[in-house]
Motif scaffolding. Structure first.
Motif, PDB file in Angstrom:
ATOM      1  N   GLU A  26      20.432-124.297  -6.041  1.00 37.65           N
ATOM      2  CA  GLU A  26      19.511-124.053  -7.150  1.00 37.65           C
ATOM      3  C   GLU A  26      20.228-123.860  -8.478  1.00 37.65           C
ATOM      4  O   GLU A  26      19.615-123.985  -9.537  1.00 37.65           O
ATOM      5  N   LEU A  27      21.519-123.570  -8.464  1.00 37.80           N
ATOM      6  CA  LEU A  27      22.294-123.444  -9.703  1.00 37.80           C
ATOM      7  C   LEU A  27      22.784-124.800 -10.210  1.00 37.80           C
ATOM      8  O   LEU A  27      23.300-124.903 -11.315  1.00 37.80           O
ATOM      9  N   GLY A  28      22.615-125.846  -9.407  1.00 39.71           N
ATOM     10  CA  GLY A  28      23.158-127.156  -9.726  1.00 39.71           C
ATOM     11  C   GLY A  28      22.486-127.895 -10.863  1.00 39.71           C
ATOM     12  O   GLY A  28      23.027-128.858 -11.382  1.00 39.71           O
ATOM     13  N   ALA A  29      21.303-127.451 -11.257  1.00 36.87           N
ATOM     14  CA  ALA A  29      20.591-128.115 -12.358  1.00 36.87           C
ATOM     15  C   ALA A  29      19.992-127.048 -13.260  1.00 36.87           C
ATOM     16  O   ALA A  29      19.626-125.962 -12.808  1.00 36.87           O
ATOM     17  N   VAL A  30      19.884-127.382 -14.535  1.00 33.24           N
ATOM     18  CA  VAL A  30      19.306-126.467 -15.511  1.00 33.24           C
ATOM     19  C   VAL A  30      18.526-127.286 -16.536  1.00 33.24           C
ATOM     20  O   VAL A  30      18.905-128.416 -16.848  1.00 33.24           O
ATOM     21  N   ALA A  55      15.057-131.123 -21.108  1.00 39.79           N
ATOM     22  CA  ALA A  55      15.650-132.114 -20.200  1.00 39.79           C
ATOM     23  C   ALA A  55      16.427-131.401 -19.099  1.00 39.79           C
ATOM     24  O   ALA A  55      17.032-130.353 -19.325  1.00 39.79           O
ATOM     25  N   VAL A  56      16.408-131.979 -17.901  1.00 39.26           N
ATOM     26  CA  VAL A  56      17.139-131.419 -16.773  1.00 39.26           C
ATOM     27  C   VAL A  56      18.544-132.009 -16.767  1.00 39.26           C
ATOM     28  O   VAL A  56      18.719-133.228 -16.890  1.00 39.26           O
ATOM     29  N   TRP A  80      29.910-122.004 -17.796  1.00 32.01           N
ATOM     30  CA  TRP A  80      28.853-122.854 -17.263  1.00 32.01           C
ATOM     31  C   TRP A  80      28.346-123.715 -18.397  1.00 32.01           C
ATOM     32  O   TRP A  80      28.039-123.209 -19.481  1.00 32.01           O
ATOM     33  N   PHE A  81      28.248-125.009 -18.141  1.00 31.83           N
ATOM     34  CA  PHE A  81      27.903-125.942 -19.210  1.00 31.83           C
ATOM     35  C   PHE A  81      27.170-127.149 -18.673  1.00 31.83           C
ATOM     36  O   PHE A  81      27.160-127.412 -17.468  1.00 31.83           O
TER      37      PHE A  81
END
Length: 111
Positions: free
Chosen positions: A64-68, A73-74, A89-90
């Motif tokens: 669940e941390l793999g996308a933001v 936009a994802v 984290w970027f």
């Protein structure tokens, strides 16, 4: 001679520009700058040249941390590891590296 002003590092056309995506990232960056200046300078060099190069210290987060979602936009969320558990984290959007979070120690979410 007048007051000295710091000269910003120029960015080559093929390099990425690093920007803050959140206030938390900006505050965390300043904290890291005070505590890990050399490591942060090395991270800057890496992220402006090869932010999506996978290595033991630079990789996409998983689960669940793999996308933001950033500005509607994802994006894939990446992590760059510094010393003593510190993390950047970027996301990468075109030629921008957008700092989302800057942690001075290992974030609880990835322990």
């Amino acid at each position: 001679m007048g007051r000295a002003h710091q000269v910003s590092r120029p960015i080559k056309k093929a390099e990425y520009t690093i920007v803050f995506g959140t206030r938390q990232a900006e505050k965390g960056w300043m904290d890291l700058k005070a505590s890990q200046l050399n490591a942060l300078a090395d991270a800057w060099d890496f992220l402006t040249r090869t932010p999506t190069l996978r290595s033991p210290k630079n990789h996409q987060l998983k689960g669940e941390l793999g996308a933001v979602t950033h500005r509607g936009a994802v994006h894939a969320r990446w992590q760059h590891e510094l010393a003593n558990g510190a993390r950047l984290w970027f996301v990468v959007d075109g030629q921008l590296v957008i700092l989302i979070e800057c942690h001075t120690r290992h974030p609880n979410a990835t322990k």
